[in-house]
Write a protein that holds these residues in place. Structure first.
Motif, PDB file in Angstrom:
ATOM      1  N   PRO A  19       0.821  -1.223   0.000  1.00 18.72           N
ATOM      2  CA  PRO A  19       0.000   0.000   0.000  1.00 18.72           C
ATOM      3  C   PRO A  19       0.848   1.265   0.000  1.00 18.72           C
ATOM      4  CG  PRO A  19       0.161  -0.864   2.222  1.00 18.72           C
ATOM      5  CD  PRO A  19       0.901  -1.831   1.335  1.00 18.72           C
ATOM      6  N   GLY A  20       0.182   2.394  -0.181  1.00 16.95           N
ATOM      7  CA  GLY A  20       0.881   3.670  -0.231  1.00 16.95           C
ATOM      8  C   GLY A  20       1.676   3.970   1.019  1.00 16.95           C
ATOM      9  N   SER A  21       1.169   3.582   2.186  1.00 15.83           N
ATOM     10  CA  SER A  21       1.888   3.879   3.436  1.00 15.83           C
ATOM     11  C   SER A  21       3.250   3.213   3.469  1.00 15.83           C
ATOM     12  CB  SER A  21       1.051   3.424   4.628  1.00 15.83           C
ATOM     13  OG  SER A  21       0.825   2.012   4.583  1.00 15.83           O
ATOM     14  N   VAL A  22       3.337   2.005   2.919  1.00 19.12           N
ATOM     15  CA  VAL A  22       4.626   1.299   2.875  1.00 19.12           C
ATOM     16  C   VAL A  22       5.508   1.881   1.781  1.00 19.12           C
ATOM     17  CG1 VAL A  22       5.723  -0.942   2.470  1.00 19.12           C
ATOM     18  CG2 VAL A  22       3.632  -0.811   3.834  1.00 19.12           C
ATOM     19  N   LEU A  23       4.927   2.191   0.634  1.00 21.71           N
ATOM     20  CA  LEU A  23       5.715   2.755  -0.463  1.00 21.71           C
ATOM     21  C   LEU A  23       6.335   4.091  -0.066  1.00 21.71           C
ATOM     22  CD1 LEU A  23       3.315   1.975  -3.463  1.00 21.71           C
ATOM     23  CD2 LEU A  23       5.400   0.737  -2.814  1.00 21.71           C
ATOM     24  N   LEU A  24       5.603   4.894   0.677  1.00 21.76           N
ATOM     25  CA  LEU A  24       6.154   6.178   1.127  1.00 21.76           C
ATOM     26  C   LEU A  24       7.366   5.965   2.036  1.00 21.76           C
ATOM     27  CD1 LEU A  24       2.868   8.188   1.782  1.00 21.76           C
ATOM     28  CD2 LEU A  24       4.578   8.629   0.011  1.00 21.76           C
ATOM     29  N   PRO A  45      -0.476   5.065  -5.949  1.00 20.46           N
ATOM     30  CA  PRO A  45      -1.438   5.962  -5.293  1.00 20.46           C
ATOM     31  C   PRO A  45      -1.032   7.422  -5.497  1.00 20.46           C
ATOM     32  CG  PRO A  45      -0.750   4.180  -3.821  1.00 20.46           C
ATOM     33  CD  PRO A  45       0.156   4.126  -5.008  1.00 20.46           C
ATOM     34  N   PRO A  46      -2.000   8.326  -5.536  1.00 21.34           N
ATOM     35  CA  PRO A  46      -1.685   9.749  -5.783  1.00 21.34           C
ATOM     36  C   PRO A  46      -0.664  10.326  -4.820  1.00 21.34           C
ATOM     37  CG  PRO A  46      -4.052   9.365  -5.944  1.00 21.34           C
ATOM     38  CD  PRO A  46      -3.455   8.093  -5.445  1.00 21.34           C
ATOM     39  N   GLU A  47      -0.749   9.921  -3.541  1.00 15.12           N
ATOM     40  CA  GLU A  47       0.188  10.492  -2.572  1.00 15.12           C
ATOM     41  C   GLU A  47       1.621  10.041  -2.828  1.00 15.12           C
ATOM     42  OE1 GLU A  47      -1.571   6.757  -0.541  1.00 15.12           O
ATOM     43  OE2 GLU A  47      -2.211   8.345  -1.936  1.00 15.12           O
ATOM     44  N   VAL A  48       1.773   8.854  -3.400  1.00 17.80           N
ATOM     45  CA  VAL A  48       3.122   8.372  -3.720  1.00 17.80           C
ATOM     46  C   VAL A  48       3.660   9.115  -4.941  1.00 17.80           C
ATOM     47  CG1 VAL A  48       4.508   6.346  -4.333  1.00 17.80           C
ATOM     48  CG2 VAL A  48       2.638   6.122  -2.704  1.00 17.80           C
ATOM     49  N   VAL A  49       2.807   9.330  -5.935  1.00 19.83           N
ATOM     50  CA  VAL A  49       3.230  10.111  -7.097  1.00 19.83           C
ATOM     51  C   VAL A  49       3.635  11.512  -6.668  1.00 19.83           C
ATOM     52  CG1 VAL A  49       2.492  11.092  -9.305  1.00 19.83           C
ATOM     53  CG2 VAL A  49       1.780   8.789  -8.682  1.00 19.83           C
ATOM     54  N   ASP A  50       2.846  12.118  -5.805  1.00 17.18           N
ATOM     55  CA  ASP A  50       3.180  13.461  -5.318  1.00 17.18           C
ATOM     56  C   ASP A  50       4.540  13.475  -4.633  1.00 17.18           C
ATOM     57  OD1 ASP A  50       0.768  14.376  -6.270  1.00 17.18           O
ATOM     58  OD2 ASP A  50      -0.235  14.340  -4.321  1.00 17.18           O
ATOM     59  N   ALA A  51       4.815  12.443  -3.856  1.00 15.85           N
ATOM     60  CA  ALA A  51       6.098  12.374  -3.144  1.00 15.85           C
ATOM     61  C   ALA A  51       7.261  12.224  -4.125  1.00 15.85           C
ATOM     62  CB  ALA A  51       6.084  11.215  -2.149  1.00 15.85           C
ATOM     63  N   ILE A  52       7.059  11.435  -5.169  1.00 20.04           N
ATOM     64  CA  ILE A  52       8.114  11.259  -6.176  1.00 20.04           C
ATOM     65  C   ILE A  52       8.387  12.581  -6.895  1.00 20.04           C
ATOM     66  CG2 ILE A  52       8.662  10.148  -8.383  1.00 20.04           C
ATOM     67  CD1 ILE A  52       7.073   7.700  -7.373  1.00 20.04           C
ATOM     68  N   LEU A  53       7.330  13.258  -7.293  1.00 18.67           N
ATOM     69  CA  LEU A  53       7.500  14.493  -8.052  1.00 18.67           C
ATOM     70  C   LEU A  53       8.124  15.604  -7.208  1.00 18.67           C
ATOM     71  CD1 LEU A  53       4.195  14.632 -10.153  1.00 18.67           C
ATOM     72  CD2 LEU A  53       6.381  13.601 -10.725  1.00 18.67           C
ATOM     73  N   ALA A  73      -0.461  10.872 -18.012  1.00 17.76           N
ATOM     74  CA  ALA A  73      -0.879  12.174 -17.492  1.00 17.76           C
ATOM     75  C   ALA A  73      -0.091  12.545 -16.242  1.00 17.76           C
ATOM     76  CB  ALA A  73      -2.379  12.163 -17.191  1.00 17.76           C
ATOM     77  N   GLN A  74       0.290  11.541 -15.448  1.00 17.50           N
ATOM     78  CA  GLN A  74       1.100  11.812 -14.256  1.00 17.50           C
ATOM     79  C   GLN A  74       2.544  12.108 -14.649  1.00 17.50           C
ATOM     80  OE1 GLN A  74      -0.233  12.438 -11.586  1.00 17.50           O
ATOM     81  NE2 GLN A  74      -1.647  10.906 -10.784  1.00 17.50           N
ATOM     82  N   ARG A  75       3.068  11.361 -15.621  1.00 21.35           N
ATOM     83  CA  ARG A  75       4.427  11.640 -16.097  1.00 21.35           C
ATOM     84  C   ARG A  75       4.514  13.046 -16.676  1.00 21.35           C
ATOM     85  NH1 ARG A  75       5.084   8.438 -20.523  1.00 21.35           N
ATOM     86  NH2 ARG A  75       7.215   9.197 -20.712  1.00 21.35           N
ATOM     87  N   ALA A  76       3.440  13.488 -17.320  1.00 22.67           N
ATOM     88  CA  ALA A  76       3.441  14.810 -17.945  1.00 22.67           C
ATOM     89  C   ALA A  76       3.564  15.932 -16.927  1.00 22.67           C
ATOM     90  CB  ALA A  76       2.169  14.987 -18.771  1.00 22.67           C
ATOM     91  N   ARG A  77       3.300  15.647 -15.663  1.00 23.74           N
ATOM     92  CA  ARG A  77       3.453  16.678 -14.632  1.00 23.74           C
ATOM     93  C   ARG A  77       4.908  17.106 -14.469  1.00 23.74           C
ATOM     94  NH1 ARG A  77       0.653  14.247  -9.434  1.00 23.74           N
ATOM     95  NH2 ARG A  77       1.418  16.224  -8.555  1.00 23.74           N
ATOM     96  N   LEU A  78       5.814  16.346 -15.042  1.00 21.51           N
ATOM     97  CA  LEU A  78       7.232  16.683 -14.970  1.00 21.51           C
ATOM     98  C   LEU A  78       7.668  17.620 -16.092  1.00 21.51           C
ATOM     99  CD1 LEU A  78       8.612  13.120 -14.137  1.00 21.51           C
ATOM    100  CD2 LEU A  78       8.769  15.118 -12.640  1.00 21.51           C
ATOM    101  N   VAL A  79       6.758  18.076 -16.905  1.00 19.74           N
ATOM    102  CA  VAL A  79       7.128  18.818 -18.103  1.00 19.74           C
ATOM    103  C   VAL A  79       7.830  20.148 -17.779  1.00 19.74           C
ATOM    104  CG1 VAL A  79       4.976  20.120 -18.401  1.00 19.74           C
ATOM    105  CG2 VAL A  79       6.265  19.367 -20.409  1.00 19.74           C
ATOM    106  N   ASP A  80       7.649  20.655 -16.578  1.00 18.74           N
ATOM    107  CA  ASP A  80       8.328  21.893 -16.187  1.00 18.74           C
ATOM    108  C   ASP A  80       9.424  21.629 -15.152  1.00 18.74           C
ATOM    109  OD1 ASP A  80       6.835  23.692 -17.818  1.00 18.74           O
ATOM    110  OD2 ASP A  80       5.143  23.468 -16.440  1.00 18.74           O
ATOM    111  N   ASP A  81       9.872  20.386 -15.052  1.00 23.19           N
ATOM    112  CA  ASP A  81      10.919  20.060 -14.079  1.00 23.19           C
ATOM    113  C   ASP A  81      12.180  20.887 -14.355  1.00 23.19           C
ATOM    114  OD1 ASP A  81      11.417  17.556 -12.024  1.00 23.19           O
ATOM    115  OD2 ASP A  81      13.281  18.227 -12.966  1.00 23.19           O
TER     116      ASP A  81
END
Length: 459
Positions: A19-24, A45-53, A73-81
């Protein structure tokens, strides 16, 4: 962290039920492989993606940009990295082995193509993932590399735009445009052969471009004219000349031409070695939806034609059954690797008896047999065969417990979610198996956290 705990933590990073709690918590670990494995998971999970980004380590964001399993769509959030390596990974995109991934949204590619860093623009435009509708909009771009890429969208371009590209001021743009029309244009072919010179790009032109009689004679007279031997427009008398060429590979290429009859093929002195690596024939792949062409190839005495037919998904069922019995191992292997519904018994036979390294991956095919595997292999003396018993949905709890104690398949059995909870907890105490049982989807979440506590992973 000792090796056993390290194996357990690694297993948690790919366990599908983590689960997300373990992945975090795993993301807080100073462990490059584990952190990367988290980024490569599907359905994060969204919270894990947020933590990665938001992670300060650009390598983690770069790994996520390169994830074949991630939501585009989640990978695209890195377009302004801010880090160029992250943007380059995003621009190039994932390249899974014999797999395809979904492209980023169009707006993300358009943003990358406007980036001030030339490297990012140019890596974006050469990516196989960029849709042709995006490339088509680059035909008048001031950057010649982007206009060159627009030629890949040739069918989407209006005639006036095509003419402008064919007359572009930049040589590479003109070459890319000419390559799109040279199959029907002998003058463009001749110009490409001259202008490309010794470039490797000339091989595609020699293989597919329309040849004038004069150019064809010049090319055939050159040493080892391999690409020309496959050219569809090569005059028949020159085909006959190459059919008796001293070079055995040239004779082989000629023997696989589409216009030849089976009798004409048989008259050529060619050999297909069992281990020969041969690309799928262009003309077969171009006709991959034409059932009559596929039947002709699947029933041919020529091994190269049968291998080419084997990779075509539209191959009709009766031809699938025919090639499943083919004497050539590569034909059978290619059928299993590329056809959507290869015969289950062929998958099993190649897995059990094939020597090529690719046969080990056949077990992941959806059609690989499962029912009845316990009765067939539970008592096999070969541990690799006993592992197949674990695929059987009717495997009894007693036999599953037995396999979890078997020196051969016990590691795989430890990951089986049908294993009783008491046995799972028992295996957690076994240093040799904790790395396997940590990958069991039935492992309770509290046990996952307990493993991380023992490994010293921050809460």
């Amino acid at each position: 962290m000792d090796d056993h705990l390290d194996a357990a933590v690694r297993a948690l990073s790919w366990n599908p039920a983590t689960p997300g709690s373990v992945l975090l918590r795993l993301l807080k670990l100073d462990h490059r492989d584990v952190r990367r494995a988290v980024t490569q998971r599907a359905g994060l999970p969204p919270e894990v993606v947020d933590a990665i980004l938001a992670d300060p380590d650009h390598r983690l964001r770069q790994d996520f940009a390169d994830s074949a399993a991630a939501d585009p769509a989640q990978r695209a959030r890195l377009v302004d990295d801010p880090h160029p390596k992250v943007l380059l990974a995003l621009a190039i995109g994932p390249t899974p082995y014999r797999g395809r991934v979904q492209p980023l949204p169009d707006w993300a590619y358009e943003r990358l193509l406007k980036h001030p860093d030339e490297r990012i623009r140019r890596e974006t435009v050469v990516s196989y993932l960029v849709p042709v509708r995006v490339l088509a909009g680059l035909a008048d771009h001031p950057d010649s590399a982007l206009r060159t890429a627009a030629c890949r969208a040739w069918k989407e371009l209006p005639d006036a735009t095509r003419e402008l590209l064919l007359r572009d001021d930049d040589l590479k743009v003109r070459q890319a445009a000419a390559a799109q029309v040279c199959r029907e244009d002998a003058e463009r072919t001749a110009w490409l052969v001259e202008s490309l010179g010794g470039s490797y790009l000339v091989n595609d032109v020699l293989r597919t471009g329309r040849l004038s009689r004069e150019l064809a004679e010049q090319l055939v007279a050159q040493p080892r004219p391999v690409p020309v031997a496959a050219n569809p427009s090569l005059p028949p008398d020159l085909v006959r000349r190459l059919a008796v060429d001293p070079d055995p590979y040239i004779r082989l290429v000629v023997s696989a031409r589409p216009e030849l009859t089976e009798t004409e093929r048989a008259a050529i002195d060619y050999t297909v070695e069992p281990e020969a690596r041969l690309d799928t024939l262009d003309w077969v792949w171009d006709a991959r939806e034409d059932v009559e062409v596929l039947r002709r190839c699947a029933t041919s005495a020529h091994t190269w034609l049968r291998r080419s037919a084997a990779v075509c998904p539209a191959l009709p069922p009766d031809m699938v059954e025919l090639l499943a019995q083919d004497e050539d191992f590569a034909v059978r292997l290619l059928l299993c690797e590329f056809h959507p519904e290869p015969p289950p018994e062929l998958l099993l036979d190649l897995y059990l008896h094939g020597t090529h390294r690719a046969v080990a991956m056949l077990i992941a095919k959806p059609g690989f047999p499962s029912a009845g595997m316990a009765a067939r292999f539970l008592d096999s003396p070969d541990p690799d065969h006993r592992r197949l018993a674990l695929r059987d949905p009717a495997l009894t709890p007693e036999d599953l417990d037995r396999l979890s104690r078997d020196g051969g398949p016990r590691g795989l059995a430890a990951r089986d979610p049908r294993l009783p909870l008491a046995r799972i907890r028992e295996l957690l105490a076994d240093p040799d198996l904790v790395g396997s049982v940590a990958g069991n989807p039935a492992l309770p979440v509290e046990e996952m956290h307990r493993l991380l506590d023992t490994a010293g992973v921050p809460a």
